[in-house]
Motif scaffolding. Structure first.
Motif, PDB file in Angstrom:
ATOM      1  N   UNK A  81      11.600  -7.894   0.078  1.00 36.85           N
ATOM      2  CA  UNK A  81      10.380  -7.985  -0.733  1.00 36.85           C
ATOM      3  C   UNK A  81       9.166  -8.140   0.179  1.00 36.85           C
ATOM      4  N   UNK A  82       9.322  -8.925   1.261  1.00 36.75           N
ATOM      5  CA  UNK A  82       8.205  -9.063   2.200  1.00 36.75           C
ATOM      6  C   UNK A  82       7.879  -7.731   2.865  1.00 36.75           C
ATOM      7  N   UNK A  83       8.916  -6.947   3.188  1.00 35.85           N
ATOM      8  CA  UNK A  83       8.686  -5.631   3.775  1.00 35.85           C
ATOM      9  C   UNK A  83       7.963  -4.700   2.810  1.00 35.85           C
ATOM     10  N   UNK A  84       8.292  -4.776   1.532  1.00 38.58           N
ATOM     11  CA  UNK A  84       7.581  -3.960   0.531  1.00 38.58           C
ATOM     12  C   UNK A  84       6.096  -4.301   0.548  1.00 38.58           C
ATOM     13  N   UNK A  85       5.795  -5.617   0.615  1.00 47.25           N
ATOM     14  CA  UNK A  85       4.399  -6.030   0.643  1.00 47.25           C
ATOM     15  C   UNK A  85       3.683  -5.501   1.871  1.00 47.25           C
ATOM     16  N   UNK A  86       4.366  -5.576   3.030  1.00 45.95           N
ATOM     17  CA  UNK A  86       3.726  -5.097   4.267  1.00 45.95           C
ATOM     18  C   UNK A  86       3.500  -3.583   4.227  1.00 45.95           C
ATOM     19  N   UNK A  87       4.520  -2.828   3.790  1.00 39.67           N
ATOM     20  CA  UNK A  87       4.367  -1.375   3.710  1.00 39.67           C
ATOM     21  C   UNK A  87       3.296  -0.980   2.709  1.00 39.67           C
ATOM     22  N   UNK A  88       3.267  -1.693   1.588  1.00 38.51           N
ATOM     23  CA  UNK A  88       2.284  -1.339   0.560  1.00 38.51           C
ATOM     24  C   UNK A  88       0.881  -1.641   1.045  1.00 38.51           C
ATOM     25  N   UNK A  89       0.686  -2.784   1.742  1.00 39.59           N
ATOM     26  CA  UNK A  89      -0.641  -3.101   2.271  1.00 39.59           C
ATOM     27  C   UNK A  89      -1.086  -2.069   3.310  1.00 39.59           C
ATOM     28  N   UNK A  90      -0.164  -1.697   4.188  1.00 44.01           N
ATOM     29  CA  UNK A  90      -0.516  -0.696   5.202  1.00 44.01           C
ATOM     30  C   UNK A  90      -0.837   0.657   4.569  1.00 44.01           C
ATOM     31  N   UNK A  91      -0.024   1.049   3.568  1.00 45.47           N
ATOM     32  CA  UNK A  91      -0.274   2.336   2.898  1.00 45.47           C
ATOM     33  C   UNK A  91      -1.596   2.330   2.140  1.00 45.47           C
ATOM     34  N   UNK A  92      -1.864   1.205   1.465  1.00 46.37           N
ATOM     35  CA  UNK A  92      -3.115   1.113   0.700  1.00 46.37           C
ATOM     36  C   UNK A  92      -4.325   1.172   1.641  1.00 46.37           C
ATOM     37  N   UNK A  93      -4.199   0.532   2.811  1.00 51.15           N
ATOM     38  CA  UNK A  93      -5.296   0.589   3.783  1.00 51.15           C
ATOM     39  C   UNK A  93      -5.502   2.009   4.292  1.00 51.15           C
ATOM     40  N   UNK A 146       8.676   2.933   0.110  1.00 54.77           N
ATOM     41  CA  UNK A 146       8.417   1.921  -0.917  1.00 54.77           C
ATOM     42  C   UNK A 146       9.347   2.087  -2.103  1.00 54.77           C
ATOM     43  N   UNK A 147       9.582   3.324  -2.516  1.00 54.91           N
ATOM     44  CA  UNK A 147      10.482   3.540  -3.645  1.00 54.91           C
ATOM     45  C   UNK A 147      11.900   3.104  -3.345  1.00 54.91           C
ATOM     46  N   UNK A 148      12.349   3.404  -2.094  1.00 58.78           N
ATOM     47  CA  UNK A 148      13.710   3.000  -1.718  1.00 58.78           C
ATOM     48  C   UNK A 148      13.848   1.479  -1.701  1.00 58.78           C
ATOM     49  N   UNK A 149      12.886   0.793  -1.086  1.00 65.74           N
ATOM     50  CA  UNK A 149      12.922  -0.671  -1.071  1.00 65.74           C
ATOM     51  C   UNK A 149      12.839  -1.253  -2.474  1.00 65.74           C
ATOM     52  N   UNK A 150      12.023  -0.661  -3.321  1.00 70.07           N
ATOM     53  CA  UNK A 150      11.927  -1.136  -4.705  1.00 70.07           C
ATOM     54  C   UNK A 150      13.242  -0.969  -5.447  1.00 70.07           C
ATOM     55  N   UNK A 151      13.913   0.156  -5.202  1.00 74.01           N
ATOM     56  CA  UNK A 151      15.219   0.352  -5.842  1.00 74.01           C
ATOM     57  C   UNK A 151      16.242  -0.679  -5.370  1.00 74.01           C
ATOM     58  N   UNK A 152      16.194  -0.977  -4.078  1.00 73.56           N
ATOM     59  CA  UNK A 152      17.118  -1.993  -3.554  1.00 73.56           C
ATOM     60  C   UNK A 152      16.859  -3.369  -4.180  1.00 73.56           C
ATOM     61  N   UNK A 153      15.573  -3.718  -4.350  1.00 78.06           N
ATOM     62  CA  UNK A 153      15.252  -4.994  -5.003  1.00 78.06           C
ATOM     63  C   UNK A 153      15.728  -4.982  -6.455  1.00 78.06           C
ATOM     64  N   UNK A 154      15.604  -3.854  -7.115  1.00 80.70           N
ATOM     65  CA  UNK A 154      16.076  -3.762  -8.505  1.00 80.70           C
ATOM     66  C   UNK A 154      17.590  -3.953  -8.577  1.00 80.70           C
ATOM     67  N   UNK A 155      18.301  -3.309  -7.623  1.00 81.64           N
ATOM     68  CA  UNK A 155      19.767  -3.504  -7.582  1.00 81.64           C
ATOM     69  C   UNK A 155      20.117  -4.968  -7.339  1.00 81.64           C
ATOM     70  N   UNK A 156      19.395  -5.609  -6.421  1.00 81.01           N
ATOM     71  CA  UNK A 156      19.642  -7.033  -6.159  1.00 81.01           C
ATOM     72  C   UNK A 156      19.339  -7.865  -7.388  1.00 81.01           C
TER      73      UNK A 156
END
Length: 547
Positions: A112-124, A147-157
């Protein structure tokens, strides 16, 4: 601290019945608490399941919204479309904050922390003016796929966590069922334990009264523990204690009577012995052979009577502890040798041999009292040993205690006599034939003197010896380390070559096997440095004694 008791048996029984119901009430209260706790956990699990499912779904939709808004902005180049990107970005951050507060575990929290970091970098990067108009939107496809792959993994978890919550609820329900069954069994068991406890509480004063009665029957007149229980049984215990005090008073009166009688008999007996000695010395005229034989019999009987009176006085003084211990360094081996030498005539009269073995350190003890103790045991062994037999005396020390064992070759002690051996005036059932009855005080006096030294005496089992064996245990005192050379002797003590003699052994008996002892009398408080043989010279048989 004393346990409080109700005032009567009936109130104690009512208290017992009331306490038996406590496990049932406690079980019902525990069941209600556990069920409420399970209900709370169920509500929490349902809430967590809904929140996880909703948030993971919202995260996936927000990422898609960000990708769609960014695509529109880069295609149309309309600055107003930036607001859609900003709204999607803020929604993703809120979803991530919610997910980070959930119990996902270390690996999924890191994801989840990685999703936040990737999303912040992408948004910038999407908002960077250098990229707008110069970089194609398709170049951001890899970041959006990550981001989609990480989000899917969080959903599976999240789905796995929901399944774990459901399985946990099932396990808790199963555990509750087991707890309820165990509670029913525990309630029954606890009720039985409480019933057993109250049975013990009811039986304890009864047992105390029974023990008090048994001790009274055994002659133990020492103060007994106070009966604890309902007031009616306590009153019965007080009555028993009153009876014990009365018996003790009677026992003291008996001892006082014996003491007075003994002292009253000593004076006329001394006059009688003096008259007999004058007759033997020929003061009243020359005696015929028959008259001399009669006076010798009178002398022996007077001596025997005096010994019995002295035993009565000695036992009375020992019980009242009127003679304090006069402690000094005592060589126990030398003391035993002296005791044997003093009784040399009596030993030779029965052709007995004394074998002493072992050694012991110096004892800090009263020489006179130990002398009396072991002489009583020796006379007791002489009384019950057959002619031509042997008496064994063993010495040993271990663990700060000296043990002396005196064994004879007699008939032993009857099983029924064992509990009564050390009672005063007790006569055992296995008395030697043609022996004069003893006073029954020898072992009683020996026990009193052993206890005065902090030790004990008892009949010990020696399978390798046919007769009776008495073991004396005496504690060693610190500061006396060395033992004399004579204490290490292991050879038989010579008692001279056995030969028939005219003088019979003293007729004083010992109380063993029941059994009385009349030890030769002497001053118990004599100087410990004095040589005992100065007053007790053994009589050696002449070489021309007739058989």
């Amino acid at each position: 601290m004393r346990m409080p008791y109700p005032r009567s048996f009936s109130s104690l029984l009512l208290a017992g019945f009331a306490l038996v119901t406590l496990p049932l009430l406690a079980g019902m209260a525990y069941t209600a608490v556990v069920q409420e706790r399970l209900a709370v956990q169920t509500r929490q699990s349902i809430t967590l399941t809904v929140k996880v499912t909703r948030t993971t779904r919202q995260l996936a939709e927000d990422i898609s919204s960000l990708q769609r808004a960014a695509g529109q902005f880069y295609v149309l180049q309309d600055p107003q479309l930036r607001s859609g990107m900003h709204e999607a970005h803020e929604s993703i951050r809120r979803a991530l904050q919610i997910l980070q507060a959930m119990p996902f575990g270390p690996s999924n929290t890191e994801r989840i922390r990685q999703i936040g970091q990737h999303e912040d970098a992408l948004y910038a990067q999407l908002n960077d003016p250098a990229n707008v108009g110069l970089r194609r939107f398709d170049s951001f496809a890899g970041e959006f796929n990550t981001l989609g792959r990480l989000s899917d993994q969080v959903a599976v978890a999240g789905n796995a966590m929901v399944e774990d919550q459901a399985a946990s609820l099932i396990r808790r329900a199963h555990a509750l069922r087991i707890v309820l069954l165990s509670q029913a069994a525990a309630a029954v068991l606890l009720s039985l334990l409480i019933a057993g406890l109250f049975s013990w509480l009811l039986g304890r004063p009864v047992r105390q009264i029974d023990q008090a009665i048994r001790r009274l029957g055994a002659g133990d007149l020492q103060p007994q523990p106070r009966v604890q229980g309902p007031i009616d049984l306590v009153f019965l215990g007080q009555q028993l204690d009153w009876l014990r005090q009365r018996l003790r008073e009677l026992d003291e009166q008996k001892l006082r009577f014996l003491r007075h009688v003994s002292h009253e008999l000593k004076t006329p007996l001394a006059s009688l012995r003096e008259g007999v000695e004058l007759l033997i010395d020929g003061v009243g005229g020359k005696l015929t052979a028959q008259q001399r034989e009669i006076t010798q019999i009178m002398r022996g009987n007077a001596r025997d009577l005096q010994a019995r009176i002295e035993n009565l006085i000695g036992y009375s003084r020992a019980q009242r502890q009127l003679d304090p211990l006069i402690s000094s360094g005592v060589d126990l081996a030398a003391l035993l040798d002296n005791v044997v030498r003093r009784n040399d005539l009596a030993l030779r009269a029965k052709h007995l041999q004394v074998v002493r073995s072992g050694h012991a350190p110096l004892l800090k003890a009263d020489r006179g009292k130990l002398d009396t103790l072991f002489e009583n045991l020796l006379i007791n062994a002489m009384r019950f040993s057959p002619e031509g037999g042997s008496i064994q005396i063993d010495l040993r020390s271990a663990d700060g205690v000296v043990q002396a064992t005196v064994s004879d070759a007699g008939p032993g002690v009857d099983e029924n006599d064992r509990p009564h051996l050390f009672k005063p005036f007790f006569q055992g059932s296995r008395q030697p034939p043609a022996a004069a009855p003893g006073s029954g005080l020898g072992l009683a006096i020996a026990q009193e003197y052993a206890q005065l030294h902090g030790g004990e005496i008892h009949l010990c089992d020696t399978p390798d010896r046919p007769g009776a064996s008495f073991c004396v245990h005496l504690p060693l005192q610190p500061g006396l380390q060395a033992s004399s050379a004579s204490a290490k002797a292991t050879a038989p003590i010579p008692t001279s070559t056995p030969a028939p003699i005219a003088t019979a052994a003293p007729a004083t008996g010992s109380s063993r096997h029941g059994l009385a002892s009349a030890a030769p009398q002497r001053n118990e408080h004599a100087d410990s440095s004095a040589d005992p043989d100065a007053q007790w010279q053994p009589t050696q048989p002449s070489n021309d004694a007739s058989p």
